[in-house]
Scaffold this motif. Structure first.
Motif, PDB file in Angstrom:
ATOM      1  N   ALA A 110       0.819  -1.210   0.000  1.00  0.00           N
ATOM      2  CA  ALA A 110       0.000   0.000   0.000  1.00  0.00           C
ATOM      3  C   ALA A 110       0.854   1.262   0.000  1.00  0.00           C
ATOM      4  N   GLN A 111       1.984   1.223   0.670  1.00  0.00           N
ATOM      5  CA  GLN A 111       2.842   2.403   0.744  1.00  0.00           C
ATOM      6  C   GLN A 111       3.537   2.704  -0.583  1.00  0.00           C
ATOM      7  N   LYS A 112       3.462   1.796  -1.535  1.00  0.00           N
ATOM      8  CA  LYS A 112       4.040   2.028  -2.872  1.00  0.00           C
ATOM      9  C   LYS A 112       3.098   2.833  -3.764  1.00  0.00           C
ATOM     10  N   ILE A 113       1.867   3.014  -3.311  1.00  0.00           N
ATOM     11  CA  ILE A 113       0.853   3.700  -4.113  1.00  0.00           C
ATOM     12  C   ILE A 113       0.887   5.183  -3.802  1.00  0.00           C
ATOM     13  N   ASN A 114       1.004   5.986  -4.843  1.00  0.00           N
ATOM     14  CA  ASN A 114       1.058   7.433  -4.672  1.00  0.00           C
ATOM     15  C   ASN A 114      -0.183   8.070  -5.302  1.00  0.00           C
ATOM     16  N   LEU A 115      -1.319   7.851  -4.641  1.00  0.00           N
ATOM     17  CA  LEU A 115      -2.586   8.413  -5.122  1.00  0.00           C
ATOM     18  C   LEU A 115      -3.378   8.972  -3.934  1.00  0.00           C
TER      19      LEU A 115
END
Length: 189
Positions: A110-115
């Motif tokens: 989840a921390q890889k998602i930048n939205l």
């Protein structure tokens, strides 16, 4: 009408992967027959196995429909074919780990998602933070979800339900929000 138009397009162009792609999504949206969705999605992929947009989209929708392994395979294939893929592709991978109760591993995905403006993703991030006991970050992510989509506070199940995710997964996400101290309305009757 969309289904009828898609069927006509298929008759006119039976080898066009776009037709199968669209028909698969129509079947998924109709919430009628997931077997039809799967067959059409697989046909689209078979007709164009290197189209990363198709692979990622079909992988995501397969995961949402409960075909977690196949969804993961298509998304990971996309990531190998296109190293500059969008960060949103980590969301189905996150959900797969979350549904298995692997919350620390899910948090890494989840921390890889930048939205930060995507209410569904921020809601998922809030839930996993709640599951690992990081209430401050859970509340911050929840607030981003509500800021992006104010209706999220009234019905946080809605974006997940609209994608036909299982009730078990949706309620596990709601449990994560509750663990962070966020008031969640009961499920709809």
């Amino acid at each position: 009408r969309a289904l009828a138009a898609g069927q006509r397009a298929k008759a006119l162009s039976p080898n066009d992967y776009n037709v199968y792609w669209i028909l698969a999504k129509i079947q998924h949206a109709r919430q009628a027959r997931l077997d039809a969705f799967h067959a059409l999605a697989e046909q689209a992929v078979a007709l164009n196995p290197y189209n990363t947009e198709l692979l990622a989209d079909m992988g995501t929708w397969m995961a949402y429909a409960g075909e977690w392994q196949r969804g993961r395979e298509l998304i990971e294939r996309t990531m190998r074919l296109d190293p500059s893929h969008g960060s949103w592709m980590y969301f189905p991978l996150f959900l797969d780990l979350f549904r298995q109760g692997l919350y620390r591993e899910a948090l890494v995905e989840a921390q890889k998602i930048n939205l930060p403006q995507n209410h569904m993703i921020q809601g998922g991030l809030a839930a996993v933070y709640g599951k690992v006991g990081d209430n401050d970050n859970a509340v911050a992510a929840y607030e981003r979800a509500v800021s992006a989509h104010p209706g999220f506070a009234e019905d946080p199940r809605e974006p997940y339900r609209n994608r036909r995710m299982s009730d078990d997964l949706i309620e596990a996400l709601m449990d994560g929000l509750r663990k962070a101290g966020i008031a969640i309305p009961p499920p709809p009757e």
